[in-house]
Design a protein around this motif. Structure first.
Motif, PDB file in Angstrom:
ATOM      1  N   LEU A   5     -29.475  71.589  70.275  1.00  0.00           N
ATOM      2  CA  LEU A   5     -28.516  70.977  71.184  1.00  0.00           C
ATOM      3  C   LEU A   5     -27.552  70.068  70.432  1.00  0.00           C
ATOM      4  CD1 LEU A   5     -30.705  70.146  74.293  1.00  0.00           C
ATOM      5  CD2 LEU A   5     -28.987  71.928  74.051  1.00  0.00           C
ATOM      6  N   GLU A   6     -28.053  69.315  69.467  1.00  0.00           N
ATOM      7  CA  GLU A   6     -27.191  68.419  68.687  1.00  0.00           C
ATOM      8  C   GLU A   6     -26.143  69.207  67.908  1.00  0.00           C
ATOM      9  OE1 GLU A   6     -27.028  65.082  68.685  1.00  0.00           O
ATOM     10  OE2 GLU A   6     -28.499  65.184  70.300  1.00  0.00           O
ATOM     11  N   TYR A   7     -26.561  70.308  67.306  1.00  0.00           N
ATOM     12  CA  TYR A   7     -25.650  71.156  66.523  1.00  0.00           C
ATOM     13  C   TYR A   7     -24.558  71.737  67.425  1.00  0.00           C
ATOM     14  CZ  TYR A   7     -24.059  75.056  63.672  1.00  0.00           C
ATOM     15  OH  TYR A   7     -23.286  75.958  62.981  1.00  0.00           O
ATOM     16  N   ILE A   8     -24.948  72.243  68.579  1.00  0.00           N
ATOM     17  CA  ILE A   8     -23.989  72.831  69.521  1.00  0.00           C
ATOM     18  C   ILE A   8     -23.042  71.754  70.045  1.00  0.00           C
ATOM     19  CG2 ILE A   8     -23.773  73.931  71.786  1.00  0.00           C
ATOM     20  CD1 ILE A   8     -26.469  75.360  71.078  1.00  0.00           C
ATOM     21  N   ARG A   9     -23.575  70.584  70.368  1.00  0.00           N
ATOM     22  CA  ARG A   9     -22.754  69.475  70.854  1.00  0.00           C
ATOM     23  C   ARG A   9     -21.700  69.094  69.814  1.00  0.00           C
ATOM     24  NH1 ARG A   9     -26.634  65.834  71.977  1.00  0.00           N
ATOM     25  NH2 ARG A   9     -26.929  66.727  74.033  1.00  0.00           N
ATOM     26  N   GLU A  10     -22.095  69.030  68.541  1.00  0.00           N
ATOM     27  CA  GLU A  10     -21.150  68.685  67.468  1.00  0.00           C
ATOM     28  C   GLU A  10     -20.069  69.751  67.315  1.00  0.00           C
ATOM     29  OE1 GLU A  10     -20.021  66.223  65.335  1.00  0.00           O
ATOM     30  OE2 GLU A  10     -21.348  65.195  66.706  1.00  0.00           O
ATOM     31  N   LEU A  11     -20.452  71.024  67.373  1.00  0.00           N
ATOM     32  CA  LEU A  11     -19.458  72.103  67.266  1.00  0.00           C
ATOM     33  C   LEU A  11     -18.430  72.023  68.388  1.00  0.00           C
ATOM     34  CD1 LEU A  11     -21.327  75.374  66.271  1.00  0.00           C
ATOM     35  CD2 LEU A  11     -19.528  74.207  65.014  1.00  0.00           C
ATOM     36  N   VAL A  12     -18.903  71.824  69.603  1.00  0.00           N
ATOM     37  CA  VAL A  12     -17.988  71.743  70.742  1.00  0.00           C
ATOM     38  C   VAL A  12     -17.082  70.523  70.586  1.00  0.00           C
ATOM     39  CG1 VAL A  12     -17.846  71.434  73.244  1.00  0.00           C
ATOM     40  CG2 VAL A  12     -19.518  73.031  72.283  1.00  0.00           C
ATOM     41  N   LYS A  13     -17.651  69.403  70.160  1.00  0.00           N
ATOM     42  CA  LYS A  13     -16.865  68.177  69.972  1.00  0.00           C
ATOM     43  C   LYS A  13     -15.772  68.383  68.917  1.00  0.00           C
ATOM     44  CE  LYS A  13     -18.669  63.871  69.954  1.00  0.00           C
ATOM     45  NZ  LYS A  13     -19.457  62.729  69.436  1.00  0.00           N
ATOM     46  N   GLN A  14     -16.100  69.076  67.825  1.00  0.00           N
ATOM     47  CA  GLN A  14     -15.128  69.341  66.760  1.00  0.00           C
ATOM     48  C   GLN A  14     -13.983  70.217  67.240  1.00  0.00           C
ATOM     49  OE1 GLN A  14     -17.240  71.118  63.519  1.00  0.00           O
ATOM     50  NE2 GLN A  14     -18.364  69.250  63.024  1.00  0.00           N
ATOM     51  N   HIS A  15     -14.232  71.061  68.221  1.00  0.00           N
ATOM     52  CA  HIS A  15     -13.226  72.013  68.688  1.00  0.00           C
ATOM     53  C   HIS A  15     -12.600  71.623  70.017  1.00  0.00           C
ATOM     54  CE1 HIS A  15     -15.390  74.324  65.643  1.00  0.00           C
ATOM     55  NE2 HIS A  15     -14.205  74.836  65.422  1.00  0.00           N
ATOM     56  N   ARG A  16     -12.713  70.353  70.364  1.00  0.00           N
ATOM     57  CA  ARG A  16     -12.077  69.857  71.591  1.00  0.00           C
ATOM     58  C   ARG A  16     -10.575  70.104  71.496  1.00  0.00           C
ATOM     59  NH1 ARG A  16     -11.519  63.763  73.629  1.00  0.00           N
ATOM     60  NH2 ARG A  16     -10.674  64.268  75.660  1.00  0.00           N
ATOM     61  N   GLY A  17     -10.007  70.674  72.546  1.00  0.00           N
ATOM     62  CA  GLY A  17      -8.593  71.017  72.564  1.00  0.00           C
ATOM     63  C   GLY A  17      -8.308  72.431  72.086  1.00  0.00           C
ATOM     64  N   SER A  18      -9.323  73.108  71.582  1.00  0.00           N
ATOM     65  CA  SER A  18      -9.164  74.480  71.092  1.00  0.00           C
ATOM     66  C   SER A  18      -9.268  75.483  72.225  1.00  0.00           C
ATOM     67  CB  SER A  18     -10.239  74.811  70.053  1.00  0.00           C
ATOM     68  OG  SER A  18     -10.131  73.977  68.943  1.00  0.00           O
ATOM     69  N   ARG A  19      -8.613  76.602  72.025  1.00  0.00           N
ATOM     70  CA  ARG A  19      -8.648  77.702  72.989  1.00  0.00           C
ATOM     71  C   ARG A  19      -9.867  78.564  72.685  1.00  0.00           C
ATOM     72  NH1 ARG A  19      -5.793  79.050  76.478  1.00  0.00           N
ATOM     73  NH2 ARG A  19      -4.703  80.842  77.211  1.00  0.00           N
ATOM     74  N   VAL A  20     -10.642  78.860  73.714  1.00  0.00           N
ATOM     75  CA  VAL A  20     -11.850  79.669  73.556  1.00  0.00           C
ATOM     76  C   VAL A  20     -11.906  80.732  74.641  1.00  0.00           C
ATOM     77  CG1 VAL A  20     -13.219  77.824  72.490  1.00  0.00           C
ATOM     78  CG2 VAL A  20     -13.254  78.092  74.958  1.00  0.00           C
ATOM     79  N   SER A  21     -12.643  81.776  74.361  1.00  0.00           N
ATOM     80  CA  SER A  21     -12.998  82.713  75.422  1.00  0.00           C
ATOM     81  C   SER A  21     -14.478  82.479  75.687  1.00  0.00           C
ATOM     82  CB  SER A  21     -12.738  84.162  75.008  1.00  0.00           C
ATOM     83  OG  SER A  21     -13.624  84.564  74.006  1.00  0.00           O
ATOM     84  N   TYR A  22     -14.870  82.661  76.931  1.00  0.00           N
ATOM     85  CA  TYR A  22     -16.283  82.486  77.245  1.00  0.00           C
ATOM     86  C   TYR A  22     -16.766  83.618  78.120  1.00  0.00           C
ATOM     87  CZ  TYR A  22     -15.221  80.701  81.950  1.00  0.00           C
ATOM     88  OH  TYR A  22     -14.793  80.565  83.239  1.00  0.00           O
ATOM     89  N   ARG A  23     -18.050  83.854  77.988  1.00  0.00           N
ATOM     90  CA  ARG A  23     -18.739  84.858  78.802  1.00  0.00           C
ATOM     91  C   ARG A  23     -19.919  84.146  79.428  1.00  0.00           C
ATOM     92  NH1 ARG A  23     -20.974  90.637  76.749  1.00  0.00           N
ATOM     93  NH2 ARG A  23     -20.063  91.606  78.561  1.00  0.00           N
ATOM     94  N   SER A  24     -19.932  84.117  80.747  1.00  0.00           N
ATOM     95  CA  SER A  24     -20.956  83.395  81.481  1.00  0.00           C
ATOM     96  C   SER A  24     -21.781  84.370  82.304  1.00  0.00           C
ATOM     97  CB  SER A  24     -20.279  82.368  82.396  1.00  0.00           C
ATOM     98  OG  SER A  24     -21.215  81.737  83.215  1.00  0.00           O
ATOM     99  N   MET A  25     -23.094  84.269  82.173  1.00  0.00           N
ATOM    100  CA  MET A  25     -24.001  85.104  82.950  1.00  0.00           C
ATOM    101  C   MET A  25     -24.284  84.387  84.271  1.00  0.00           C
ATOM    102  SD  MET A  25     -24.092  87.127  80.526  1.00  0.00           S
ATOM    103  CE  MET A  25     -23.954  87.089  78.764  1.00  0.00           C
ATOM    104  N   ASN A  26     -23.792  84.941  85.363  1.00  0.00           N
ATOM    105  CA  ASN A  26     -23.932  84.308  86.674  1.00  0.00           C
ATOM    106  C   ASN A  26     -24.892  85.083  87.555  1.00  0.00           C
ATOM    107  OD1 ASN A  26     -22.040  82.413  85.934  1.00  0.00           O
ATOM    108  ND2 ASN A  26     -20.336  83.547  86.781  1.00  0.00           N
ATOM    109  N   GLY A  27     -26.128  85.089  87.178  1.00  0.00           N
ATOM    110  CA  GLY A  27     -27.124  85.779  87.996  1.00  0.00           C
ATOM    111  C   GLY A  27     -27.250  87.246  87.644  1.00  0.00           C
ATOM    112  N   ARG A  28     -27.781  87.988  88.562  1.00  0.00           N
ATOM    113  CA  ARG A  28     -28.059  89.406  88.332  1.00  0.00           C
ATOM    114  C   ARG A  28     -26.777  90.211  88.179  1.00  0.00           C
ATOM    115  NH1 ARG A  28     -32.505  91.772  92.174  1.00  0.00           N
ATOM    116  NH2 ARG A  28     -34.091  91.646  90.560  1.00  0.00           N
ATOM    117  N   ARG A  29     -26.602  90.769  87.022  1.00  0.00           N
ATOM    118  CA  ARG A  29     -25.499  91.690  86.716  1.00  0.00           C
ATOM    119  C   ARG A  29     -24.111  91.122  86.981  1.00  0.00           C
ATOM    120  NH1 ARG A  29     -28.068  97.228  89.131  1.00  0.00           N
ATOM    121  NH2 ARG A  29     -30.057  97.003  88.086  1.00  0.00           N
TER     122      ARG A  29
END
Length: 81
Positions: A5-29
């Motif tokens: 969690l600390e590693y992920i938190r630091e990565l996200v903090k370093q890239h604040r303001g950056s453009r990202v694409s995300y894929r979110s799993m919202n339940g079944r299929r």
């Protein structure tokens, strides 16, 4: 390097303001794929502004750790999780 969690938190903090694409799993299929900008970084979660929806979504670092949410930096497509 093992992902924590600390590693992920630091990565996200370093890239604040950056453009990202995300894929979110919202339940079944149900998978949501969008692009946004990392706007805020908090101790337990972070927010993305999604231009196509003109809204803000939030995710916890645990979502990234458990791969419920997959983030990729744009345009280099460097995977965060």
């Amino acid at each position: 390097m093992a992902r924590s969690l600390e590693y992920i938190r630091e990565l996200v903090k370093q890239h604040r303001g950056s453009r990202v694409s995300y894929r979110s799993m919202n339940g079944r299929r149900k998978v949501e794929e969008r692009e946004g900008v990392i706007t805020e970084v908090y101790p337990s979660l972070f927010t993305l502004y999604v231009e196509s929806q003109r809204s803000t979504v939030s995710f916890s670092y645990t979502d990234v750790l458990t791969k419920e949410v997959i983030l990729e930096l744009l345009p280099g497509h460097e995977r965060l999780a």
